[in-house]
Scaffold this motif. Structure first.
Motif, short mmCIF file in Angstrom:
data_model
loop_
_atom_site.label_atom_id
_atom_site.label_comp_id
_atom_site.label_asym_id
_atom_site.label_seq_id
_atom_site.Cartn_x
_atom_site.Cartn_y
_atom_site.Cartn_z
N UNK A 214 10.70 3.37 -4.89
CA UNK A 214 11.70 3.30 -3.59
C UNK A 214 12.83 3.97 -3.84
N UNK A 215 13.54 4.56 -2.86
CA UNK A 215 14.57 5.12 -2.63
C UNK A 215 15.68 4.06 -3.05
N UNK A 216 16.98 4.36 -2.97
CA UNK A 216 18.07 3.52 -2.99
C UNK A 216 18.02 2.73 -1.61
N UNK A 217 18.36 1.43 -1.86
CA UNK A 217 18.26 0.37 -0.53
C UNK A 217 17.10 0.60 0.38
N UNK A 218 16.06 1.30 0.05
CA UNK A 218 14.83 1.21 0.93
C UNK A 218 14.11 -0.15 0.71
N UNK A 219 13.74 -0.58 1.81
CA UNK A 219 13.10 -1.88 2.11
C UNK A 219 11.52 -1.91 1.71
N UNK A 220 10.97 -2.92 1.37
CA UNK A 220 9.70 -3.31 1.08
C UNK A 220 8.92 -3.15 2.19
N UNK A 221 7.65 -2.39 2.17
CA UNK A 221 7.07 -2.12 3.48
C UNK A 221 5.60 -2.61 3.40
N UNK A 222 4.74 -2.66 4.40
CA UNK A 222 3.49 -3.06 4.37
C UNK A 222 2.71 -2.71 3.24
N UNK A 223 2.75 -1.50 2.87
CA UNK A 223 1.88 -0.86 1.86
C UNK A 223 2.32 -1.59 0.47
N UNK A 224 3.85 -1.94 0.43
CA UNK A 224 4.23 -2.51 -0.92
C UNK A 224 3.48 -3.87 -0.94
N UNK A 225 3.63 -4.68 0.39
CA UNK A 225 3.13 -6.01 0.07
C UNK A 225 1.41 -6.13 0.03
N UNK A 226 0.68 -5.14 0.56
CA UNK A 226 -0.66 -4.85 0.39
C UNK A 226 -0.99 -4.57 -1.35
N UNK A 227 -0.39 -3.84 -1.75
CA UNK A 227 -0.46 -3.60 -3.09
C UNK A 227 -0.03 -4.83 -4.06
N UNK A 228 0.91 -5.34 -3.70
CA UNK A 228 1.44 -6.90 -4.42
C UNK A 228 0.17 -7.90 -4.12
N UNK A 229 -0.42 -7.94 -2.99
CA UNK A 229 -1.45 -9.00 -2.74
C UNK A 229 -2.65 -8.65 -3.42
N UNK A 230 -2.92 -7.60 -3.38
CA UNK A 230 -4.08 -6.78 -4.39
C UNK A 230 -3.80 -7.42 -5.89
N UNK A 231 -2.70 -7.24 -6.63
CA UNK A 231 -2.45 -7.24 -7.89
C UNK A 231 -2.69 -8.70 -8.25
N UNK A 232 -2.03 -9.55 -7.12
CA UNK A 232 -2.02 -10.92 -7.41
C UNK A 232 -3.49 -11.51 -7.63
N UNK A 233 -4.46 -11.01 -6.51
CA UNK A 233 -5.84 -11.28 -6.66
C UNK A 233 -6.50 -11.00 -8.09
#
Length: 251
Positions: free
Chosen positions: A105-124
């Motif tokens: 991420x760049x400075x102050x860049x917010x998490x996006x849908x792609x980030x959340x998809x990657x996180x959910x896959x990692x948790x699974x």
């Protein structure tokens, strides 16, 4: 990715903890670091993932010196599953795994849908998706370890550093974690205290004792009764099961 350490030396309060350690991984190889408590395994790993700066020597990632790159650049190359993970704030498991996206991420860049998809896959992948909204601090030690592994997976790096990753895990999740790591198709360096885990999953092993490199090779070359006696002061027997898998019996 290839990771190399060159003559790493670390001193602490006039005691030399690491006495010139040089190791090397090949690309996409699982390398184990074994040795008794106090042998310097965790200290070596901390030098590799830049939590601790060696008094002398160097670490190279694909030939580039570690401190020639900034922390964000090295975090894009190398993720870490450490032994101890503490947070001063009450993060959910999902929020802890999201931290793995920070190097991208760049400075102050917010998490996006792609980030959340990657996180959910990692948790699974680590079988912790049902715990995503639970407070990290309320999880058991083994559950926390799996969340930290998910954070490392979410970082999407070509190398992974593990410091005794099967601590706190029951046998089911020890096997799950090591199979998962083995099949990641990335370079892995792991400190391992269970010699049978090392025998089953490592491509090569380095042996440390009192800060000195005492051996290196494949599990079959290294994990002999003679070396185990010399390093650990215990008698053992090496046997092979019906599938040809190596097992160490302590006598």
């Amino acid at each position: 990715m290839k990771i190399t350490t060159e003559n790493i030396r670390v001193n602490f309060q006039a005691k030399e903890i690491l006495k010139g350690i040089s190791i090397e991984t090949r690309d996409k190889e699982l390398v184990g670091i074994i040795g008794p408590n106090g042998s310097g395994k965790s200290t070596l790993l901390k030098c590799i993932y830049r939590v601790l700066k060696a008094d002398s020597g160097a670490v190279y990632l694909d030939g580039e010196e570690l401190y020639a790159m900034n922390a964000k650049s090295s975090a894009k190359k190398m993720a870490v599953v450490a032994q101890h993970n503490y947070y001063n704030f009450d993060f959910s498991a999902r929020e802890v795994v999201l931290m793995g996206r920070a190097p991208h991420k760049k400075t102050l860049e917010r998490d996006n849908a792609d980030d959340y998809r990657i996180v959910e896959e990692a948790l699974k992948t680590v079988q912790m998706d049902k715990f995503a909204d639970r407070s990290f601090s309320t999880l058991s030690g083994g559950e926390q370890q799996r969340v930290i592994l998910a954070r490392a997976l979410a970082q999407q790096t070509p190398a992974l550093i593990l410091d005794e990753p099967t601590n706190h895990l029951d046998i089911t999740h020890q096997i799950m974690l090591m199979k998962l790591v083995k099949n990641l198709d990335v370079t892995v360096i792991s400190a391992i205290h269970d010699l049978n885990i090392a025998a089953a999953y490592c491509d090569r092993i380095y042996v440390l004792k009192d800060g000195v490199l005492e051996g290196e090779g494949t599990p079959g070359e290294v994990l002999t009764p003679e070396l185990i006696r010399r390093i650990y002061k215990v008698e053992s027997e090496v046997v092979y099961d019906s599938q040809g898998k190596m097992h160490i019996l302590f006598l």
